[in-house]
Design a protein around this motif. Structure first.
Motif, PDB file in Angstrom:
ATOM      1  N   ASP A  92       0.885  -1.169   0.000  1.00 59.06           N
ATOM      2  CA  ASP A  92       0.000   0.000   0.000  1.00 59.06           C
ATOM      3  C   ASP A  92       0.923   1.218   0.000  1.00 59.06           C
ATOM      4  O   ASP A  92       1.489   1.581   1.032  1.00 59.06           O
ATOM      5  CB  ASP A  92      -0.897   0.010   1.233  1.00 59.06           C
ATOM      6  N   PRO A  93       1.108   1.859  -1.163  1.00 57.12           N
ATOM      7  CA  PRO A  93       2.111   2.931  -1.248  1.00 57.12           C
ATOM      8  C   PRO A  93       1.782   4.145  -0.394  1.00 57.12           C
ATOM      9  O   PRO A  93       2.678   4.767   0.178  1.00 57.12           O
ATOM     10  CB  PRO A  93       2.125   3.271  -2.739  1.00 57.12           C
ATOM     11  N   ILE A  94       0.496   4.519  -0.337  1.00 56.85           N
ATOM     12  CA  ILE A  94       0.041   5.569   0.577  1.00 56.85           C
ATOM     13  C   ILE A  94      -1.307   5.136   1.124  1.00 56.85           C
ATOM     14  O   ILE A  94      -2.315   5.186   0.424  1.00 56.85           O
ATOM     15  CB  ILE A  94      -0.090   6.945  -0.105  1.00 56.85           C
ATOM     16  N   ASP A  95      -1.324   4.688   2.351  1.00 58.10           N
ATOM     17  CA  ASP A  95      -2.577   4.342   3.015  1.00 58.10           C
ATOM     18  C   ASP A  95      -3.140   5.615   3.632  1.00 58.10           C
ATOM     19  O   ASP A  95      -2.420   6.341   4.329  1.00 58.10           O
ATOM     20  CB  ASP A  95      -2.306   3.295   4.098  1.00 58.10           C
ATOM     21  N   GLY A  96      -4.411   5.885   3.360  1.00 53.74           N
ATOM     22  CA  GLY A  96      -4.991   7.157   3.778  1.00 53.74           C
ATOM     23  C   GLY A  96      -4.870   8.189   2.675  1.00 53.74           C
ATOM     24  O   GLY A  96      -4.619   9.376   2.944  1.00 53.74           O
ATOM     25  N   THR A  97      -5.073   7.743   1.427  1.00 51.87           N
ATOM     26  CA  THR A  97      -4.905   8.649   0.285  1.00 51.87           C
ATOM     27  C   THR A  97      -5.838   9.859   0.368  1.00 51.87           C
ATOM     28  O   THR A  97      -5.456  10.971  -0.009  1.00 51.87           O
ATOM     29  CB  THR A  97      -5.138   7.897  -1.035  1.00 51.87           C
ATOM     30  N   PRO A 106      -3.673  11.487   9.269  1.00 54.64           N
ATOM     31  CA  PRO A 106      -2.474  10.703   9.015  1.00 54.64           C
ATOM     32  C   PRO A 106      -2.522   9.980   7.678  1.00 54.64           C
ATOM     33  O   PRO A 106      -3.571   9.808   7.076  1.00 54.64           O
ATOM     34  CB  PRO A 106      -2.503   9.694  10.160  1.00 54.64           C
ATOM     35  N   PHE A 107      -1.351   9.524   7.254  1.00 54.87           N
ATOM     36  CA  PHE A 107      -1.222   8.576   6.160  1.00 54.87           C
ATOM     37  C   PHE A 107       0.020   7.745   6.432  1.00 54.87           C
ATOM     38  O   PHE A 107       0.841   8.088   7.288  1.00 54.87           O
ATOM     39  CB  PHE A 107      -1.149   9.276   4.795  1.00 54.87           C
ATOM     40  N   ALA A 108       0.134   6.627   5.748  1.00 58.51           N
ATOM     41  CA  ALA A 108       1.224   5.700   6.045  1.00 58.51           C
ATOM     42  C   ALA A 108       1.617   4.940   4.789  1.00 58.51           C
ATOM     43  O   ALA A 108       0.846   4.834   3.834  1.00 58.51           O
ATOM     44  CB  ALA A 108       0.809   4.723   7.147  1.00 58.51           C
ATOM     45  N   CYS A 193      -7.342   5.990   7.960  1.00 61.33           N
ATOM     46  CA  CYS A 193      -6.005   5.474   7.655  1.00 61.33           C
ATOM     47  C   CYS A 193      -5.802   4.225   8.505  1.00 61.33           C
ATOM     48  O   CYS A 193      -5.519   4.308   9.702  1.00 61.33           O
ATOM     49  CB  CYS A 193      -4.940   6.514   7.974  1.00 61.33           C
ATOM     50  N   ALA A 194      -5.960   3.055   7.887  1.00 61.89           N
ATOM     51  CA  ALA A 194      -5.832   1.810   8.639  1.00 61.89           C
ATOM     52  C   ALA A 194      -4.447   1.675   9.257  1.00 61.89           C
ATOM     53  O   ALA A 194      -4.300   1.197  10.385  1.00 61.89           O
ATOM     54  CB  ALA A 194      -6.120   0.617   7.717  1.00 61.89           C
ATOM     55  N   GLY A 195      -3.430   2.106   8.532  1.00 60.80           N
ATOM     56  CA  GLY A 195      -2.073   1.992   9.063  1.00 60.80           C
ATOM     57  C   GLY A 195      -1.905   2.701  10.383  1.00 60.80           C
ATOM     58  O   GLY A 195      -1.259   2.192  11.306  1.00 60.80           O
ATOM     59  N   ASP A 218      -4.729  -2.872   2.933  1.00 60.77           N
ATOM     60  CA  ASP A 218      -5.035  -2.083   4.123  1.00 60.77           C
ATOM     61  C   ASP A 218      -4.755  -2.846   5.414  1.00 60.77           C
ATOM     62  O   ASP A 218      -4.491  -2.229   6.456  1.00 60.77           O
ATOM     63  CB  ASP A 218      -6.511  -1.669   4.132  1.00 60.77           C
ATOM     64  N   HIS A 219      -4.859  -4.177   5.366  1.00 62.62           N
ATOM     65  CA  HIS A 219      -4.849  -4.947   6.610  1.00 62.62           C
ATOM     66  C   HIS A 219      -3.794  -6.055   6.691  1.00 62.62           C
ATOM     67  O   HIS A 219      -3.523  -6.547   7.785  1.00 62.62           O
ATOM     68  CB  HIS A 219      -6.240  -5.537   6.844  1.00 62.62           C
ATOM     69  N   GLY A 220      -3.206  -6.424   5.566  1.00 66.03           N
ATOM     70  CA  GLY A 220      -2.154  -7.438   5.617  1.00 66.03           C
ATOM     71  C   GLY A 220      -1.009  -7.064   6.540  1.00 66.03           C
ATOM     72  O   GLY A 220      -0.635  -7.832   7.431  1.00 66.03           O
ATOM     73  N   PRO A 221      -0.428  -5.861   6.384  1.00 62.22           N
ATOM     74  CA  PRO A 221       0.689  -5.483   7.263  1.00 62.22           C
ATOM     75  C   PRO A 221       0.285  -5.354   8.732  1.00 62.22           C
ATOM     76  O   PRO A 221       0.963  -5.868   9.629  1.00 62.22           O
ATOM     77  CB  PRO A 221       1.148  -4.139   6.686  1.00 62.22           C
TER      78      PRO A 221
END
Length: 269
Positions: A92-97, A106-108, A193-195, A218-221
């Protein structure tokens, strides 16, 4: 090898954030933000970051496959690789786009590694807060370089703090969650932002989080890191979460007792 890979991937995330993501934050033009699906934003920074991360991961593991959020938007068939026997990266290059595009936090940046069809490692980096979580399922989690284990005790129900993404819940489930939320100490609406939600579980800022949509990137990591630190990530019916599953609903908690307490309170049906 394992420790080197954790550091190498973390370095790749930091480099991508410094070189691509942060320079674009609050500097996007209208043409830089588009919809890849109704209500689903993507920016030029998402695409450039995924390209950079993908290239970096392939350098680290030449025989691996990369399944990125933006690549899947172009070719949904890539999701079949999440059950592959080899090494597969989920990116996920930018979570919370939506936050990022609006100039908000936030974003992650997030990555997980699957081997033999099972998640084995994860990385989440919040570049504005400079919070980094990394871990192998079998050996545990480091948060900003320090080993981390989640607490084994469960606070009283009235002291629990967590978030529920009620926006996407079916109406009946939303009403049940909101009614039960009056019994917990604090039920938050979520940060888009799930991260960051997963990082807040790891830092102790909250003890649980409820999701309805469970897209794999969104949830694997986050589910990997929470489990590696001693927490639990299960579907509403109690089944363990896997990124390849397509069901809805996910309750993540710092330990088994908190999971059951929250489930009985917010999701009794």
């Amino acid at each position: 090898m394992a420790d080197t890979l954790l550091d190498d991937v973390a370095g790749l995330l930091r480099e991508t954030a410094d070189r691509i993501v942060l320079p674009s934050f609050r500097h996007l033009d209208a043409a830089d933000v588009t919809e890849k699906a109704p209500g689903e934003l993507v920016t030029v920074a998402d695409r450039r970051a995924e390209e950079a991360i993908t290239a970096g991961l392939r350098r680290l593991r030449p025989n691996s496959l990369v399944v990125g959020e933006e690549a899947v938007a172009e070719d949904p068939g890539l999701l079949r690789h999440l059950r592959s026997e080899g090494e597969v990266w989920l990116v996920d290059p930018i979570d919370g786009t939506a936050n990022f595009a609006a100039g908000q936090r936030p974003f992650a940046l997030m990555i997980s590694l699957l081997s033999g069809g099972e998640p084995v490692a994860g990385w989440i980096f919040d570049p504005l807060a400079e919070t980094l979580a990394t871990g192998w399922l079998e050996t545990g989690v480091h948060l900003d370089g320090r080993p981390l284990r989640l607490p084994t005790e469960a606070p009283p129900l009235g002291s629990l703090r967590g978030a529920a993404m009620t926006r996407f819940l079916p109406p009946a489930s939303r009403r049940t969650v909101e009614a039960g939320g009056a019994r917990v100490g604090e039920l938050l609406p979520g940060q888009h932002c799930a991260g960051r939600e997963y990082l807040d579980l790891l830092t102790g800022a909250q003890q649980f989080v409820v999701f309805w949509r469970t897209l794999p990137w969104d949830h694997g990591p986050g589910t990997l890191l929470v489990r590696a630190a001693g927490g639990v990530a299960r579907r509403f019916d109690g089944a363990d979460y896997h990124p390849a599953d397509t069901e809805h609903g996910l309750l993540v908690a710092v330990n088994d007792q908190v999971w059951h307490t929250v489930h009985e309170t917010l999701l009794p049906i």
